[in-house]
Design a protein around this motif. Structure first.
Motif, PDB file in Angstrom:
ATOM      1  N   GLN A  33       0.816  -1.202   0.000  1.00 39.89           N
ATOM      2  CA  GLN A  33       0.000   0.000   0.000  1.00 39.89           C
ATOM      3  C   GLN A  33       0.857   1.262   0.000  1.00 39.89           C
ATOM      4  O   GLN A  33       1.893   1.343   0.650  1.00 39.89           O
ATOM      5  N   SER A  34       0.450   2.244  -0.746  1.00 39.16           N
ATOM      6  CA  SER A  34       1.118   3.534  -0.753  1.00 39.16           C
ATOM      7  C   SER A  34       0.061   4.602  -0.983  1.00 39.16           C
ATOM      8  O   SER A  34      -1.075   4.319  -1.339  1.00 39.16           O
ATOM      9  N   GLY A  35       0.466   5.851  -0.792  1.00 35.97           N
ATOM     10  CA  GLY A  35      -0.487   6.933  -0.999  1.00 35.97           C
ATOM     11  C   GLY A  35      -1.426   7.061   0.174  1.00 35.97           C
ATOM     12  O   GLY A  35      -1.061   6.847   1.320  1.00 35.97           O
ATOM     13  N   GLY A  36      -2.682   7.388  -0.123  1.00 34.54           N
ATOM     14  CA  GLY A  36      -3.647   7.584   0.945  1.00 34.54           C
ATOM     15  C   GLY A  36      -3.694   9.031   1.377  1.00 34.54           C
ATOM     16  O   GLY A  36      -3.098   9.916   0.768  1.00 34.54           O
ATOM     17  N   TYR A  37      -4.434   9.283   2.456  1.00 34.10           N
ATOM     18  CA  TYR A  37      -4.641  10.645   2.921  1.00 34.10           C
ATOM     19  C   TYR A  37      -3.377  11.239   3.537  1.00 34.10           C
ATOM     20  O   TYR A  37      -2.577  10.554   4.158  1.00 34.10           O
ATOM     21  N   GLN A  38      -3.273  12.556   3.362  1.00 35.68           N
ATOM     22  CA  GLN A  38      -2.248  13.348   4.029  1.00 35.68           C
ATOM     23  C   GLN A  38      -2.946  14.282   5.011  1.00 35.68           C
ATOM     24  O   GLN A  38      -4.161  14.506   4.917  1.00 35.68           O
ATOM     25  N   VAL A  39      -2.186  14.817   5.954  1.00 36.95           N
ATOM     26  CA  VAL A  39      -2.755  15.770   6.899  1.00 36.95           C
ATOM     27  C   VAL A  39      -3.326  16.958   6.122  1.00 36.95           C
ATOM     28  O   VAL A  39      -2.667  17.515   5.235  1.00 36.95           O
ATOM     29  N   GLY A  40      -4.559  17.311   6.425  1.00 40.99           N
ATOM     30  CA  GLY A  40      -5.244  18.393   5.725  1.00 40.99           C
ATOM     31  C   GLY A  40      -6.229  17.915   4.679  1.00 40.99           C
ATOM     32  O   GLY A  40      -7.070  18.691   4.217  1.00 40.99           O
ATOM     33  N   ASP A  41      -6.136  16.619   4.321  1.00 42.05           N
ATOM     34  CA  ASP A  41      -7.075  16.060   3.342  1.00 42.05           C
ATOM     35  C   ASP A  41      -8.429  15.800   3.986  1.00 42.05           C
ATOM     36  O   ASP A  41      -8.527  15.554   5.194  1.00 42.05           O
ATOM     37  N   ALA A  42      -9.467  15.826   3.160  1.00 41.78           N
ATOM     38  CA  ALA A  42     -10.813  15.459   3.611  1.00 41.78           C
ATOM     39  C   ALA A  42     -11.012  13.969   3.348  1.00 41.78           C
ATOM     40  O   ALA A  42     -10.754  13.493   2.240  1.00 41.78           O
TER      41      ALA A  42
END
Length: 214
Positions: A33-42
């Protein structure tokens, strides 16, 4: 060479003891798995089956100030070590508007302890006061970018959105609750409740690698 040195350091500080032996492959294996949400994302909505048989969605918490999403599992020694601390987080913050949502993305074909029946047994025996959801298709874990159990995502409710404010560990001591010096999740939620920014927004989770289905 670097991995070998890191393992030696981990062993030297006693993270893995005979009483709590852990297969190092659970900690060292890289996930797909890679990617996904970052801080600040909805965060996008999700809907999963809980151990009580009901379907639970993120929208069910629209009246909350936020949620503490924790990817966890039954089989993982790290998840077991954090279980009481997860319960304590919910006991402390659910009444203040930040309940825990626990999600198990583990493939039960890999670990039989992670079958839905075993999840139900565990939730009942420990008296979870929060939903424990089965991410059978692993789509929610992939959307979040979770790679290990346990791994925390603290979401703050902003209007119609749930915004990611913290990603990572619950605290800085997976082995010994008495040795904790940094309460990352607790401090993040406390800051949000006080109207302050989260100081530490990202930490590297330590736990069992999620085994992705083919």
């Amino acid at each position: 060479m670097k991995i070998c040195l890191w393992v030696s350091m981990v062993l030297s500080v006693g993270l893995f003891t005979p009483a709590k032996a852990v297969d190092l492959r659970l900690l060292l294996t890289e996930t797909k798995q890679s990617g996904g949400y970052q801080v600040g994302d909805a965060a996008a909505g999700f809907r999963l089956k809980g151990t009580d048989g009901s379907m639970v969605s993120l929208n069910d918490f629209n009246n909350a100030k936020g949620v503490i999403v924790i990817f966890t599992s039954n089989h993982c020694p790290f998840a077991k070590a954090y279980e009481d601390r997860i319960i304590a987080l919910n006991n402390k913050f659910a009444s203040q508007g930040y309940p825990v949502i626990a999600i198990n993305p583990s493939d039960p074909a890999t670990h039989q302890d992670d079958t839905f029946e075993k999840m139900k047994e565990r939730a009942a025996s420990k008296g979870y006061g929060y939903p424990y959801l089965a991410d059978d298709a692993q789509q929610v874990a992939k959307a979040f970018g979770a790679g290990r159990t346990p791994q925390v995502y603290i979401l703050q409710k902003n209007g119609a959105k749930f915004t990611v404010r913290y990603i990572g560990m619950i605290d800085d001591n997976p082995q010994d609750p008495a040795g904790v010096t940094k309460l990352y999740a607790d401090e993040a939620v406390s800051n949000l409740l006080s109207g302050k920014p989260v100081v530490t927004t990202i930490t590297k989770p330590v736990g069992c690698a999620i085994k992705w289905k083919n």
